[in-house]
Design a protein around this motif. Sequence first.
Motif, short mmCIF file in Angstrom:
data_model
loop_
_atom_site.label_atom_id
_atom_site.label_comp_id
_atom_site.label_asym_id
_atom_site.label_seq_id
_atom_site.Cartn_x
_atom_site.Cartn_y
_atom_site.Cartn_z
N VAL A 196 29.14 28.40 -70.98
CA VAL A 196 30.22 27.54 -70.50
C VAL A 196 30.48 27.82 -69.03
O VAL A 196 30.23 28.92 -68.54
CB VAL A 196 31.53 27.75 -71.30
N HIS A 197 30.99 26.81 -68.33
CA HIS A 197 31.29 26.99 -66.91
C HIS A 197 32.69 27.57 -66.75
O HIS A 197 33.65 27.09 -67.36
CB HIS A 197 31.21 25.65 -66.17
N PHE A 198 32.82 28.59 -65.93
CA PHE A 198 34.13 29.12 -65.57
C PHE A 198 34.09 29.61 -64.14
O PHE A 198 33.03 29.93 -63.59
CB PHE A 198 34.57 30.24 -66.53
N GLU A 199 35.25 29.67 -63.53
CA GLU A 199 35.37 30.03 -62.12
C GLU A 199 35.87 31.47 -62.01
O GLU A 199 36.67 31.93 -62.82
CB GLU A 199 36.35 29.07 -61.44
N LEU A 200 35.39 32.17 -60.99
CA LEU A 200 35.83 33.54 -60.73
C LEU A 200 36.42 33.65 -59.33
O LEU A 200 35.83 33.14 -58.36
CB LEU A 200 34.66 34.53 -60.84
N ILE A 201 37.56 34.29 -59.22
CA ILE A 201 38.08 34.67 -57.91
C ILE A 201 38.49 36.15 -57.98
O ILE A 201 38.79 36.66 -59.07
CB ILE A 201 39.29 33.82 -57.48
N ALA A 202 38.44 36.82 -56.85
CA ALA A 202 38.82 38.23 -56.79
C ALA A 202 40.11 38.37 -56.01
O ALA A 202 40.30 37.71 -54.98
CB ALA A 202 37.71 39.05 -56.15
N VAL A 203 41.00 39.23 -56.50
CA VAL A 203 42.30 39.44 -55.85
C VAL A 203 42.59 40.93 -55.75
O VAL A 203 42.40 41.68 -56.71
CB VAL A 203 43.44 38.73 -56.62
N ASN A 204 43.00 41.34 -54.56
CA ASN A 204 43.43 42.73 -54.36
C ASN A 204 44.84 42.73 -53.81
O ASN A 204 45.21 41.90 -52.99
CB ASN A 204 42.49 43.44 -53.37
N LEU A 205 45.65 43.66 -54.31
CA LEU A 205 47.01 43.83 -53.81
C LEU A 205 47.03 45.02 -52.86
O LEU A 205 46.87 46.17 -53.28
CB LEU A 205 47.98 44.06 -54.97
N ASP A 206 47.21 44.75 -51.59
CA ASP A 206 47.33 45.79 -50.56
C ASP A 206 48.78 46.24 -50.55
O ASP A 206 49.67 45.54 -50.07
CB ASP A 206 46.91 45.23 -49.21
N GLN A 207 49.04 47.45 -51.08
CA GLN A 207 50.40 47.94 -51.22
C GLN A 207 50.90 48.71 -50.00
O GLN A 207 51.96 49.31 -50.04
CB GLN A 207 50.49 48.86 -52.46
N LYS A 208 50.11 48.69 -48.95
CA LYS A 208 50.48 49.34 -47.69
C LYS A 208 50.65 50.84 -47.84
O LYS A 208 51.56 51.45 -47.24
CB LYS A 208 51.76 48.70 -47.12
N GLN A 209 49.77 51.42 -48.62
CA GLN A 209 49.74 52.88 -48.70
C GLN A 209 49.22 53.45 -47.39
O GLN A 209 48.27 52.91 -46.81
CB GLN A 209 48.84 53.34 -49.84
N PRO A 210 49.80 54.54 -46.91
CA PRO A 210 49.32 55.15 -45.66
C PRO A 210 47.84 55.53 -45.77
O PRO A 210 47.41 56.14 -46.75
CB PRO A 210 50.19 56.40 -45.53
N GLY A 211 47.07 55.13 -44.79
CA GLY A 211 45.66 55.49 -44.76
C GLY A 211 44.77 54.61 -45.61
O GLY A 211 43.57 54.87 -45.72
N PHE A 212 45.34 53.55 -46.23
CA PHE A 212 44.52 52.68 -47.07
C PHE A 212 43.48 51.96 -46.21
O PHE A 212 43.83 51.29 -45.22
CB PHE A 212 45.40 51.65 -47.78
N PRO A 213 42.19 52.08 -46.55
CA PRO A 213 41.13 51.44 -45.74
C PRO A 213 41.06 49.94 -46.02
O PRO A 213 40.25 49.46 -46.81
CB PRO A 213 39.86 52.16 -46.22
N GLU A 214 41.91 49.17 -45.37
CA GLU A 214 42.09 47.77 -45.71
C GLU A 214 40.87 46.90 -45.43
O GLU A 214 40.79 45.77 -45.91
CB GLU A 214 43.29 47.21 -44.95
N GLU A 215 39.90 47.43 -44.70
CA GLU A 215 38.71 46.63 -44.41
C GLU A 215 37.64 46.70 -45.50
O GLU A 215 36.75 45.85 -45.56
CB GLU A 215 38.09 47.09 -43.07
N VAL A 216 37.72 47.69 -46.38
CA VAL A 216 36.64 47.95 -47.35
C VAL A 216 36.45 46.77 -48.31
O VAL A 216 35.34 46.25 -48.45
CB VAL A 216 36.91 49.25 -48.13
N LEU A 217 37.50 46.37 -48.99
CA LEU A 217 37.36 45.30 -49.99
C LEU A 217 37.01 43.95 -49.38
O LEU A 217 36.13 43.25 -49.90
CB LEU A 217 38.62 45.21 -50.85
N PRO A 218 37.67 43.52 -48.30
CA PRO A 218 37.26 42.24 -47.69
C PRO A 218 35.79 42.22 -47.29
O PRO A 218 35.11 41.20 -47.51
CB PRO A 218 38.18 42.13 -46.47
N GLU A 219 35.30 43.30 -46.73
CA GLU A 219 33.89 43.34 -46.33
C GLU A 219 32.98 43.27 -47.55
O GLU A 219 31.97 42.56 -47.54
CB GLU A 219 33.60 44.61 -45.52
N TYR A 220 33.34 44.00 -48.60
CA TYR A 220 32.52 44.02 -49.82
C TYR A 220 32.51 42.64 -50.47
O TYR A 220 31.45 42.11 -50.85
CB TYR A 220 33.06 45.07 -50.78
#
Length: 303
Positions: A78-102
């Motif tokens: 069957v056809h289904f759609e996938l989207i990915a979502v991450n919640l950036d909680q603004k933790q100090p030192g969180f590498p915010e570039e990692v997931l968008p690049e991946y």
Amino acid sequence: MSEAMTANPETVPASEAERRQKLEFNKLQKRLRREMGQAIADFSMIEAGDKVMCCLSGGKDSYAMLDILMNLQKSAPVHFELIAVNLDQKQPGFPEEVLPEYLAALGIEYHIIEKDTYSIVKEKVPDGKTTCGLCSRLRRGILYNFAEEHGVTKIALGHHRDDLLETLFLNMFYGGKLKSMPPVLHSDDGRNTVIRPLAYSREKDIARYARMREFPIIPCNLCGSQENLQRQVIKDMFQTWDNQHPGRLETMFRAMCNVEPSHLADTGLYDFREGSRRPVGGEAVGNVKPETEDFGRLDVLNI
């Protein structure tokens, strides 16, 4: 002289090791694909036309869930759609570039939600106390609202078989309830449906898969550093059982899927006077409630 005789002997072991590693990876990937496919079929997790939101934390479980779902999507009936979502909680030192690049490299539609829940948790929870409960509720509310706003029909979380078993024991030991996390959960108001496609998969298999795939793991600095969590006590107990009694965890999980209400003691599930199960949704059994787990690391992104 033949090529076999002239080959550099130093290259043979490396080549053989690579071959064995590839075979091991293929075998593991097939197992995880089979288990996920079986869970989706058994619990009717995904249907034609679904828009599935994969919640990513940067942990091994959610990476593996997305990876295998994308793999299954290619050959799904069957056809289904996938989207990915991450919640950036603004933790100090969180590498915010990692997931968008991946995610950009994968070519999948993705969204990064930026909400400073970290400051709220640190302000509200006293030092030394477990942050998981409040963190989980905040994350859940944000993600549920996002799903409704974007036409998402299923919210996929990375909880696996061990998570379900651990939650069962946590509720028995500390909550006085025979309760776990269901593979599928429909909220009372009908707004959201949560699915757990890794419900049949073992954590140690997922961890090995994550190492082989070299996912860019992001540690959680908010709750990952907390010690002596009740969930960790259960994890340690399971690890001991798995080492000393192979197969015990598998048997325990089969028991979760094979419940006999007449041989327990819940009068809301079984009418002992009449000798019959009470109807689901009847007066004695309410509708499914939104999850309010209180124990250990039960956040919806499953670090």
